[in-house]
Design an enzyme around this catalytic site. Structure first.
Site, PDB file in Angstrom:
ATOM      1  N   CYS A 114       0.342  -1.392   0.144  1.00  0.00           N
ATOM      2  CA  CYS A 114      -0.371  -0.336   0.135  1.00  0.00           C
ATOM      3  C   CYS A 114       0.634   1.297  -0.143  1.00  0.00           C
ATOM      4  CB  CYS A 114      -1.051  -0.139   1.222  1.00  0.00           C
ATOM      5  SG  CYS A 114      -1.777  -1.537   1.360  1.00  0.00           S
ATOM      6  N   HIS A 250      -3.229   7.436   2.313  1.00  0.00           N
ATOM      7  CA  HIS A 250      -3.854   6.342   1.571  1.00  0.00           C
ATOM      8  C   HIS A 250      -5.023   6.105   2.216  1.00  0.00           C
ATOM      9  CE1 HIS A 250      -3.814   1.549   1.004  1.00  0.00           C
ATOM     10  NE2 HIS A 250      -3.855   1.627   2.024  1.00  0.00           N
ATOM     11  N   ASN A 280      -9.842   0.176  -0.030  1.00  0.00           N
ATOM     12  CA  ASN A 280      -8.905   0.035  -0.096  1.00  0.00           C
ATOM     13  C   ASN A 280      -8.141  -0.477  -1.569  1.00  0.00           C
ATOM     14  OD1 ASN A 280      -5.760  -0.293   0.429  1.00  0.00           O
ATOM     15  ND2 ASN A 280      -6.303  -1.484   2.081  1.00  0.00           N
TER      16      ASN A 280
HETATM   17  N1  ACO Z   1     -18.193  -8.458   9.028  1.00  0.00           N
HETATM   18  C1  ACO Z   1     -18.588  -8.230  10.488  1.00  0.00           C
HETATM   19  N2  ACO Z   1     -17.776  -8.379  11.332  1.00  0.00           N
HETATM   20  C2  ACO Z   1     -16.171  -8.473  11.499  1.00  0.00           C
HETATM   21  C3  ACO Z   1     -15.881  -8.516   9.895  1.00  0.00           C
HETATM   22  C4  ACO Z   1     -17.205  -8.121   8.715  1.00  0.00           C
HETATM   23  N3  ACO Z   1     -16.688  -8.125   7.648  1.00  0.00           N
HETATM   24  N4  ACO Z   1     -14.743  -8.550   9.466  1.00  0.00           N
HETATM   25  C5  ACO Z   1     -14.252  -8.685  11.101  1.00  0.00           C
HETATM   26  N5  ACO Z   1     -15.915  -8.830  12.383  1.00  0.00           N
HETATM   27  C6  ACO Z   1     -15.359  -8.838  13.081  1.00  0.00           C
HETATM   28  C7  ACO Z   1     -13.791  -9.587  13.623  1.00  0.00           C
HETATM   29  O1  ACO Z   1     -13.756 -11.194  13.791  1.00  0.00           O
HETATM   30  C8  ACO Z   1     -14.018  -9.454  15.062  1.00  0.00           C
HETATM   31  O2  ACO Z   1     -15.027  -9.717  16.195  1.00  0.00           O
HETATM   32  P1  ACO Z   1     -14.903 -11.031  17.530  1.00  0.00           P
HETATM   33  O3  ACO Z   1     -14.642  -9.486  18.460  1.00  0.00           O
HETATM   34  O4  ACO Z   1     -16.090 -11.682  17.465  1.00  0.00           O
HETATM   35  O5  ACO Z   1     -13.137 -11.460  17.387  1.00  0.00           O
HETATM   36  C9  ACO Z   1     -14.612  -8.367  15.131  1.00  0.00           C
HETATM   37  O6  ACO Z   1     -15.243  -8.187  14.025  1.00  0.00           O
HETATM   38  C10 ACO Z   1     -13.956  -6.754  15.820  1.00  0.00           C
HETATM   39  O7  ACO Z   1     -12.651  -6.842  14.781  1.00  0.00           O
HETATM   40  P2  ACO Z   1     -11.749  -5.980  14.751  1.00  0.00           P
HETATM   41  O8  ACO Z   1     -10.144  -6.795  13.504  1.00  0.00           O
HETATM   42  O9  ACO Z   1     -10.736  -5.926  16.044  1.00  0.00           O
HETATM   43  O10 ACO Z   1     -11.745  -4.881  14.435  1.00  0.00           O
HETATM   44  P3  ACO Z   1     -11.774  -3.402  13.887  1.00  0.00           P
HETATM   45  O11 ACO Z   1     -12.245  -2.259  14.257  1.00  0.00           O
HETATM   46  O12 ACO Z   1      -9.907  -3.720  14.136  1.00  0.00           O
HETATM   47  O13 ACO Z   1     -11.918  -3.475  12.096  1.00  0.00           O
HETATM   48  C11 ACO Z   1     -10.702  -3.351  10.502  1.00  0.00           C
HETATM   49  C12 ACO Z   1     -11.238  -4.507  11.900  1.00  0.00           C
HETATM   50  C13 ACO Z   1     -11.289  -2.521   9.427  1.00  0.00           C
HETATM   51  C14 ACO Z   1      -9.865  -4.288   9.423  1.00  0.00           C
HETATM   52  C15 ACO Z   1      -9.542  -2.137  11.047  1.00  0.00           C
HETATM   53  O14 ACO Z   1      -8.618  -3.108  11.732  1.00  0.00           O
HETATM   54  C16 ACO Z   1      -8.432  -1.696   9.764  1.00  0.00           C
HETATM   55  O15 ACO Z   1      -8.765  -1.583   8.620  1.00  0.00           O
HETATM   56  N6  ACO Z   1      -7.048  -1.931   9.750  1.00  0.00           N
HETATM   57  C17 ACO Z   1      -6.061  -1.400   9.181  1.00  0.00           C
HETATM   58  C18 ACO Z   1      -5.871  -2.101   7.450  1.00  0.00           C
HETATM   59  C19 ACO Z   1      -4.937  -1.191   7.280  1.00  0.00           C
HETATM   60  O16 ACO Z   1      -4.283   0.098   7.045  1.00  0.00           O
HETATM   61  N7  ACO Z   1      -3.975  -2.426   6.503  1.00  0.00           N
HETATM   62  C20 ACO Z   1      -2.817  -2.117   5.515  1.00  0.00           C
HETATM   63  C21 ACO Z   1      -2.551  -1.464   4.329  1.00  0.00           C
HETATM   64  S1  ACO Z   1      -3.138  -2.613   3.470  1.00  0.00           S
HETATM   65  C22 ACO Z   1      -1.896  -3.392   2.453  1.00  0.00           C
HETATM   66  O17 ACO Z   1      -0.670  -3.163   2.819  1.00  0.00           O
HETATM   67  C23 ACO Z   1      -2.618  -4.143   1.911  1.00  0.00           C
END
Ligand code: ACO
Length: 323
Positions: A114, A250, A280
């Site tokens: 990314c 980004h 993304n």
């Molecule tokens: N729908 C419903 N529930 C979901 C989903 C979904 N699509 N995906 C995950 N959950 C659940 C999880 O299973 C978890 O459930 P649990 O508490 O029962 O275990 C709960 O939601 C919370 O999950 P988290 O991963 O802690 O949620 P978070 O608030 O962190 O959001 C997200 C997740 C959106 C992925 C976030 O962490 C994020 O954006 N992270 C950064 C991503 C990023 O910037 N990546 C870098 C660039 S990408 C690259 O380089 C290719």
């Protein structure tokens, strides 16, 4: 006089197929509400037949050339930032070169996930400042839909496909922050975090593989590292947050974008946001946001812009430029 790499054209391409969050409700235990609330994403584009990383990159490049009033033959180099080149080799960049009908100059890919577009901009800038090229196409293009595990709700709802391109041209400046062009760059990586975000395929497995991400762990690194690299780049450019017209981040998650803007002391009114429409798109997200921001009339000539990105590696960085 100081040589500067100045943006003379910008363009983008988005696949024809638009997928709204609600479509995922049919096959996964997820909801439009969860995706919007946790990521800010409402829809994304997925590449279809005839749409590949190279064809989308070439379309974005053509749009950038058209805006600049230049021909493909005016270009000395093509850099494509991508982690989803159509084949292991040759590079996406040489495929773009061929699509543009060019047999001169040179073309190569940069792979920093990314953060790829920021790495590509910094390298294009170095090529221009060293006098090796006068005009370079810098493209970010991805088809992340082709490395998604469609049974993994924690990743497949977050990513999209697309391409954006800038044409950079060597121009003389005064060597001050009032110059147009790239004013500073800052690049970083830390390979000890490889397990946070990776694709579980490649030549060692004989498969293309699927994206795997510990999203909440990546999130923890994101705001702090993005604000730090943007601060470093601004200091190098001799500017402060108060001078910035647009942060073009980004586009991974609206909460990361908001958290970083807050840490930098920049109002969300000065942030270009496209994550709701594109998801993304990895290395394509910044040039897409620059192109859309320009088309919306947000980004104008003379505006001071900071771009910042983090992704798999981890790799992260920032570029300060005057449009
Ligand atoms: N729908 C419903 N529930 C979901 C989903 C979904 N699509 N995906 C995950 N959950 C659940 C999880 O299973 C978890 O459930 P649990 O508490 O029962 O275990 C709960 O939601 C919370 O999950 P988290 O991963 O802690 O949620 P978070 O608030 O962190 O959001 C997200 C997740 C959106 C992925 C976030 O962490 C994020 O954006 N992270 C950064 C991503 C990023 O910037 N990546 C870098 C660039 S990408 C690259 O380089 C290719």
């Amino acid at each position: 006089m100081t040589l500067r790499a100045v943006v003379s054209g910008v363009g983008h391409y988005l696949p024809r197929r638009v997928v709204e969050n609600a479509e995922f409700e049919e096959s996964l235990e997820t909801s439009d509400e969860w995706i919007r609330a946790r990521s800010g994403i409402e829809r994304r584009h997925f590449a279809g037949e005839g749409e590949t990383t190279a064809t989308m990159a070439a379309a974005a490049a053509r749009a950038a050339l058209e805006m600049a009033g230049k021909e493909a033959g005016d270009v000395d180099a093509i850099i494509v930032a991508t982690s989803t080149a159509d084949l292991t080799f040759p590079s996406a960049a040489t495929m773009v070169q061929s699509e543009l009908g060019l047999r001169t100059g040179f073309a190569f890919d940069i792979q920093a996930v990314c953060a790829g577009f920021v790495f590509a901009l910094a390298n294009a800038n170095a090529l221009i400042l060293s006098g090796q090229v006068k005009r370079v196409l810098v493209i970010g293009a991805e088809t992340f839909s082709r490395i998604m595990d469609w049974t993994d709700r924690s990743t497949c709802v977050l990513f999209g496909d697309g391409a954006g391109a800038l044409l950079l041209e060597a121009q003389e400046g005064d060597g001050t922050a009032a110059d147009r062009g790239i004013l500073s760059t800052d690049l970083n990586s830390d390979g000890t975090h490889r397990d946070l975000l990776y694709v579980d395929g490649g030549v060692s497995t004989g498969t293309t593989g699927y994206l795997r991400m510990q999203g909440n762990q990546v999130f923890r690194h994101a705001v702090e590292k993005l604000a730090a690299t943007a601060d470093t780049a601004m200091t190098r450019a001799g500017v402060t947050a108060a001078d910035i017209d647009w942060v073009v981040p980004h586009q991974a998650n609206i909460r990361i974008i908001q958290g970083t803007a807050k840490k930098l002391g920049v109002s969300m009114d000065n942030v270009v946001v496209t994550v709701q429409d594109h998801g993304n798109t990895s290395a394509a997200s910044i040039p897409l946001a620059l192109s859309v921001g320009h088309a919306r009339g947000q980004i104008k000539q003379g505006d001071l812009i900071v771009t910042e990105a983090i992704g798999g590696g981890l790799a992260w960085g920032a570029v300060v430029l005057r449009w």
